[in-house]
Design an enzyme around this catalytic site. Structure first.
Site, PDB file in Angstrom:
ATOM      1  N   ASP A   1       0.830  -1.202   0.000  1.00 26.53           N
ATOM      2  CA  ASP A   1       0.000   0.000   0.000  1.00 26.53           C
ATOM      3  C   ASP A   1       0.867   1.255   0.000  1.00 26.53           C
ATOM      4  OD1 ASP A   1      -2.617   1.516   0.553  1.00 26.53           O
ATOM      5  OD2 ASP A   1      -1.409   2.050   2.294  1.00 26.53           O
TER       6      ASP A   1
ATOM      7  N   GLU B   1      -2.032  -5.522  -3.396  1.00 31.76           N
ATOM      8  CA  GLU B   1      -1.074  -4.711  -2.640  1.00 31.76           C
ATOM      9  C   GLU B   1       0.009  -5.587  -2.014  1.00 31.76           C
ATOM     10  OE1 GLU B   1      -3.455  -0.754  -1.204  1.00 31.76           O
ATOM     11  OE2 GLU B   1      -3.695  -2.552   0.019  1.00 31.76           O
TER      12      GLU B   1
END
Length: 232
Positions: A51, A123
């Site tokens: 992320d 992610e």
């Protein structure tokens, strides 16, 4: 994981040195919890890392791509690109949905098609790629998979139609606006939704998209383009 390694090699020229790291990126907590005695690692920590690097690289791209856009517009566009639904779409594009390890209960409840699980895995993969290679390789992957859709205007197009329609209709007071799905077609991994937007029970626009949210934005766009006279 051999099939996943083949997909990565053939489509993205990616070969992991640490195969365990790659496997962890695609291991959901539900799978790890069902195999506690094996002490299997799940992908939440890698998701955290992925992320962060994704936010950085998309921010850098947008900053350089749109030198005249104010910070607020850049933030909105970045939010659209890195939101859960968008990342799930990228994961499906890469065939990642086929390789996620899920617990039996999660699998049975449709977890393989759940945006949050797919987005998290995407992610986590970025985090694993960063650790196994470097930020340049992550950037190369993002520019191959994500940026073409950004440059095609897919995310700018859906930024504000629902809000714009709401502002137009509620300028003189509250109006009941509702979106409803008319139909769903296609297989579970590639559904197409038809949605209509209703004002005080009257249909004022229709739209189609690969997710309910995209279809709602298209319906709002359709209503806006028709003009307010047809809406009230």
């Amino acid at each position: 994981m051999k099939e996943l390694q083949t997909v990565l090699k053939n489509h993205f020229a990616i070969e992991f040195t640490d195969k365990n790291l790659l496997e962890t990126a695609f291991t959901h907590t539900s799978y790890a919890n069902e195999h506690r005695l094996l002490k299997i690692s799940h992908n939440e920590r890698l998701e955290f890392l992925g992320d962060a690097v994704l936010q950085l690289l998309i921010s850098e791209y947008l900053y350089k791509k749109y030198p005249k856009k104010p910070e607020g517009d850049l933030s909105k566009l970045r939010a659209m690109i890195v939101r859960e639904e968008s990342l799930a779409g990228f994961a499906r594009d890469c065939q990642f949905d086929q390789f996620i390890k899920l617990g039996k209960g999660e699998e049975k409840s449709g977890g393989r098609n759940r945006d949050t699980i797919l987005g998290d895995a995407f992610e986590a993969f970025l985090g694993a790629l960063l650790l196994d290679k470097d930020v340049a390789k992550v950037k190369e992957f993002i520019y191959q998979v994500m940026i073409p859709k950004v440059e095609a205007g897919e995310f700018e197009m859906i930024t504000d139609y629902k809000t714009h329609l709401q502002e137009l209709l509620q300028v003189n007071g509250d109006v009941a606006i509702r979106y409803q799905v008319i139909s769903e077609t296609g297989p579970a991994h590639d559904k197409v939704f038809d949605v209509e937007v209703l004002v005080e029970g009257k249909s004022i626009g229709q739209g189609q998209g690969r997710s309910k949210k995209l279809a709602e934005q298209e319906a709002a766009k359709n209503a806006v383009e028709k003009g307010l006279d047809s809406c009230i």
